[in-house]
Design a protein around this motif. Structure first.
Motif, mmCIF file in Angstrom:
data_model
loop_
_atom_site.group_PDB
_atom_site.id
_atom_site.type_symbol
_atom_site.label_atom_id
_atom_site.label_comp_id
_atom_site.label_asym_id
_atom_site.label_seq_id
_atom_site.Cartn_x
_atom_site.Cartn_y
_atom_site.Cartn_z
ATOM 1 N N LYS A 54 -20.631 0.131 0.455
ATOM 2 C CA LYS A 54 -20.393 -1.361 -0.350
ATOM 3 C C LYS A 54 -20.132 -0.392 -2.452
ATOM 4 C CE LYS A 54 -19.379 -5.419 -1.901
ATOM 5 N NZ LYS A 54 -18.231 -5.986 -0.883
ATOM 6 N N LYS A 55 -21.200 0.085 -2.649
ATOM 7 C CA LYS A 55 -20.265 1.110 -3.641
ATOM 8 C C LYS A 55 -19.710 2.037 -4.844
ATOM 9 C CE LYS A 55 -23.740 4.825 -4.018
ATOM 10 N NZ LYS A 55 -24.834 5.027 -4.760
ATOM 11 N N LEU A 56 -19.505 2.392 -3.346
ATOM 12 C CA LEU A 56 -17.351 2.784 -3.269
ATOM 13 C C LEU A 56 -16.507 2.511 -2.496
ATOM 14 C CD1 LEU A 56 -19.099 6.555 -2.623
ATOM 15 C CD2 LEU A 56 -18.433 5.056 -5.257
ATOM 16 N N TYR A 57 -16.418 1.091 -2.098
ATOM 17 C CA TYR A 57 -15.543 0.493 -2.079
ATOM 18 C C TYR A 57 -14.758 -1.482 -2.977
ATOM 19 C CZ TYR A 57 -12.993 -2.653 1.549
ATOM 20 O OH TYR A 57 -12.499 -3.420 2.046
ATOM 21 N N GLU A 58 -13.665 -1.352 -2.331
ATOM 22 C CA GLU A 58 -12.933 -1.947 -3.548
ATOM 23 C C GLU A 58 -12.241 -2.967 -2.616
ATOM 24 O OE1 GLU A 58 -9.803 -0.260 -6.103
ATOM 25 O OE2 GLU A 58 -11.570 1.004 -7.526
ATOM 26 N N GLU A 59 -12.534 -4.182 -2.083
ATOM 27 C CA GLU A 59 -12.157 -4.945 -1.335
ATOM 28 C C GLU A 59 -10.560 -5.470 -1.653
ATOM 29 O OE1 GLU A 59 -13.681 -9.442 0.640
ATOM 30 O OE2 GLU A 59 -14.444 -8.562 -0.596
ATOM 31 N N THR A 60 -10.028 -5.520 -1.235
ATOM 32 C CA THR A 60 -8.246 -6.376 -1.299
ATOM 33 C C THR A 60 -8.210 -7.330 -1.234
ATOM 34 O OG1 THR A 60 -7.283 -4.061 -0.492
ATOM 35 C CG2 THR A 60 -5.563 -5.567 -0.964
ATOM 36 N N LEU A 61 -7.719 -8.151 -1.963
ATOM 37 C CA LEU A 61 -7.613 -9.755 -2.183
ATOM 38 C C LEU A 61 -6.682 -10.130 -2.118
ATOM 39 C CD1 LEU A 61 -10.384 -10.601 -5.650
ATOM 40 C CD2 LEU A 61 -10.858 -9.916 -2.751
ATOM 41 N N LYS A 62 -5.605 -9.597 -3.158
ATOM 42 C CA LYS A 62 -4.119 -9.788 -2.669
ATOM 43 C C LYS A 62 -3.274 -9.084 -2.735
ATOM 44 C CE LYS A 62 -1.984 -12.408 -6.024
ATOM 45 N NZ LYS A 62 -1.612 -13.166 -6.917
ATOM 46 N N THR A 63 -2.332 -8.718 -2.220
ATOM 47 C CA THR A 63 -1.290 -7.657 -1.625
ATOM 48 C C THR A 63 0.037 -8.537 -2.403
ATOM 49 O OG1 THR A 63 -2.350 -6.230 -0.864
ATOM 50 C CG2 THR A 63 -0.052 -5.605 -0.846
ATOM 51 N N LYS A 64 0.857 -8.066 -3.620
ATOM 52 C CA LYS A 64 2.472 -8.049 -4.168
ATOM 53 C C LYS A 64 3.260 -7.232 -3.563
ATOM 54 C CE LYS A 64 4.922 -10.016 -7.623
ATOM 55 N NZ LYS A 64 4.797 -10.673 -8.400
ATOM 56 N N ASP A 65 4.014 -7.147 -2.569
ATOM 57 C CA ASP A 65 4.885 -6.046 -2.637
ATOM 58 C C ASP A 65 5.933 -5.710 -3.849
ATOM 59 O OD1 ASP A 65 5.020 -4.956 -0.457
ATOM 60 O OD2 ASP A 65 5.394 -6.992 0.983
ATOM 61 N N ILE A 66 6.482 -5.159 -4.752
ATOM 62 C CA ILE A 66 7.509 -4.753 -5.499
ATOM 63 C C ILE A 66 8.242 -4.300 -5.495
ATOM 64 C CG2 ILE A 66 6.988 -3.499 -8.129
ATOM 65 C CD1 ILE A 66 5.391 -5.860 -7.949
ATOM 66 N N TYR A 67 8.560 -3.405 -4.933
ATOM 67 C CA TYR A 67 9.967 -2.456 -5.125
ATOM 68 C C TYR A 67 10.099 -1.913 -2.971
ATOM 69 C CZ TYR A 67 12.983 1.343 -4.684
ATOM 70 O OH TYR A 67 14.257 2.246 -4.171
ATOM 71 N N LYS A 68 10.800 -1.889 -2.097
ATOM 72 C CA LYS A 68 11.067 -1.126 -1.618
ATOM 73 C C LYS A 68 12.183 -0.526 -0.996
ATOM 74 C CE LYS A 68 8.037 -4.453 1.470
ATOM 75 N NZ LYS A 68 7.090 -3.111 2.334
ATOM 76 N N GLY A 69 11.618 0.583 -0.629
ATOM 77 C CA GLY A 69 12.975 1.537 -1.061
ATOM 78 C C GLY A 69 12.824 2.498 0.378
ATOM 79 N N SER A 70 13.626 3.647 0.054
ATOM 80 C CA SER A 70 13.992 4.257 1.285
ATOM 81 C C SER A 70 12.557 5.398 1.658
ATOM 82 C CB SER A 70 15.225 5.249 1.189
ATOM 83 O OG SER A 70 15.342 5.510 0.184
ATOM 84 N N ILE A 71 12.110 5.834 0.699
ATOM 85 C CA ILE A 71 11.593 6.808 0.546
ATOM 86 C C ILE A 71 9.894 6.460 -0.118
ATOM 87 C CG2 ILE A 71 10.473 8.764 -0.512
ATOM 88 C CD1 ILE A 71 13.193 9.407 -1.298
ATOM 89 N N ILE A 72 9.444 5.088 -0.790
ATOM 90 C CA ILE A 72 8.208 4.749 -0.697
ATOM 91 C C ILE A 72 9.157 2.973 -0.830
ATOM 92 C CG2 ILE A 72 7.350 6.784 -2.168
ATOM 93 C CD1 ILE A 72 8.087 4.815 -4.634
ATOM 94 N N ASP A 73 7.443 2.404 -0.340
ATOM 95 C CA ASP A 73 7.758 1.678 -0.541
ATOM 96 C C ASP A 73 5.953 0.954 -2.222
ATOM 97 O OD1 ASP A 73 8.992 0.976 0.937
ATOM 98 O OD2 ASP A 73 7.514 0.518 2.199
ATOM 99 N N VAL A 74 6.109 0.237 -3.206
ATOM 100 C CA VAL A 74 5.473 0.219 -4.563
ATOM 101 C C VAL A 74 4.606 -1.613 -3.730
ATOM 102 C CG1 VAL A 74 4.708 -0.011 -6.240
ATOM 103 C CG2 VAL A 74 6.083 1.975 -5.079
ATOM 104 N N GLU A 75 3.189 -1.860 -4.375
ATOM 105 C CA GLU A 75 2.590 -3.005 -4.266
ATOM 106 C C GLU A 75 1.592 -2.836 -5.064
ATOM 107 O OE1 GLU A 75 1.805 -2.059 0.427
ATOM 108 O OE2 GLU A 75 -0.484 -2.134 -0.396
ATOM 109 N N LEU A 76 1.321 -3.901 -5.403
ATOM 110 C CA LEU A 76 0.419 -4.735 -6.319
ATOM 111 C C LEU A 76 -0.866 -5.086 -5.891
ATOM 112 C CD1 LEU A 76 -0.603 -4.237 -9.507
ATOM 113 C CD2 LEU A 76 0.833 -6.325 -9.610
ATOM 114 N N GLN A 77 -1.848 -4.545 -5.770
ATOM 115 C CA GLN A 77 -3.147 -5.195 -5.065
ATOM 116 C C GLN A 77 -4.106 -6.004 -5.910
ATOM 117 O OE1 GLN A 77 -4.714 -2.670 -2.560
ATOM 118 N NE2 GLN A 77 -3.256 -2.355 -1.529
#
Length: 183
Positions: free
Chosen positions: A3-26
């Motif tokens: 638990k001390k080395l874990y981060e729980e994702t509460l919410k994810t927002k897509d920032i960019y969808k590309g042909s090589i990468i996608d970027v999200e804000l968590q």
């Protein structure tokens, strides 16, 4: 997972969808109970190929890298297509970029390129049983094949002509193989 080395994702927002990468804000919950944000680059993974010719030269490709604003020499490499097996991608990229086919490819290792913000996993293969193929790069890809000795590769690292982790790793693997063969 501790638990001390874990981060729980509460919410994810897509920032960019590309042909090589996608970027999200968590939005994440930290182990200490506080909240923070993480910018994550999602990448499908990649392959890279260590290819040593019968003349004891490493096959590199020089390519302009816009993010760096310069051309560097790298081992042949490329992005995995969705659902593609790494060995198939490695065979394809080696031939596309260099005109070399390998009778077989041996998986040496894999590593994350930038685990602080990206999930890109690169598989490193060693090409064996080289024969001529047909070079045919993508229409937006311009590469120049360069075959170099170990000494030339070391010098290229010093001058920054080789300046990426996968290629520096490849040169070190090659050097270790040469050392072991002398024992």
């Amino acid at each position: 997972m501790q638990k001390k080395l874990y981060e729980e994702t509460l919410k994810t927002k897509d920032i960019y969808k590309g042909s090589i990468i996608d970027v999200e804000l968590q939005d994440v919950l930290l182990p200490n109970g506080r909240e923070s944000k993480r910018e994550i680059v999602n990448h499908p993974g990649a392959v890279a190929v260590i290819c040593i010719t019968e003349e004891d030269k490493m096959v590199l490709v020089k390519q302009y890298r816009k993010a760096l604003k310069k051309a560097i020499a790298e081992i042949p490499a490329g992005k995995l297509e969705k659902g593609e097996k790494p060995e198939i991608c490695a065979q394809r990229e080696l031939e596309e970029e260099t005109g070399i086919k390998a009778a077989s490819l041996k998986l040496l290792d894999s590593f994350y390129t930038s685990p602080g913000f990206a999930n890109e996993l690169v598989y490193i293969f060693e090409a064996e049983g080289l024969r001529s193929g047909e070079k045919h790069t993508d229409e937006d890809e311009f590469v120049e094949r360069v075959d170099v000795s170990l000494e030339e590769a070391r010098e290229m690292i010093k001058t920054g002509e080789i300046h990426d982790a996968k290629t520096i790793y490849a040169v070190q693997v090659w050097e270790l193989q040469k050392l072991r063969s002398k024992l």
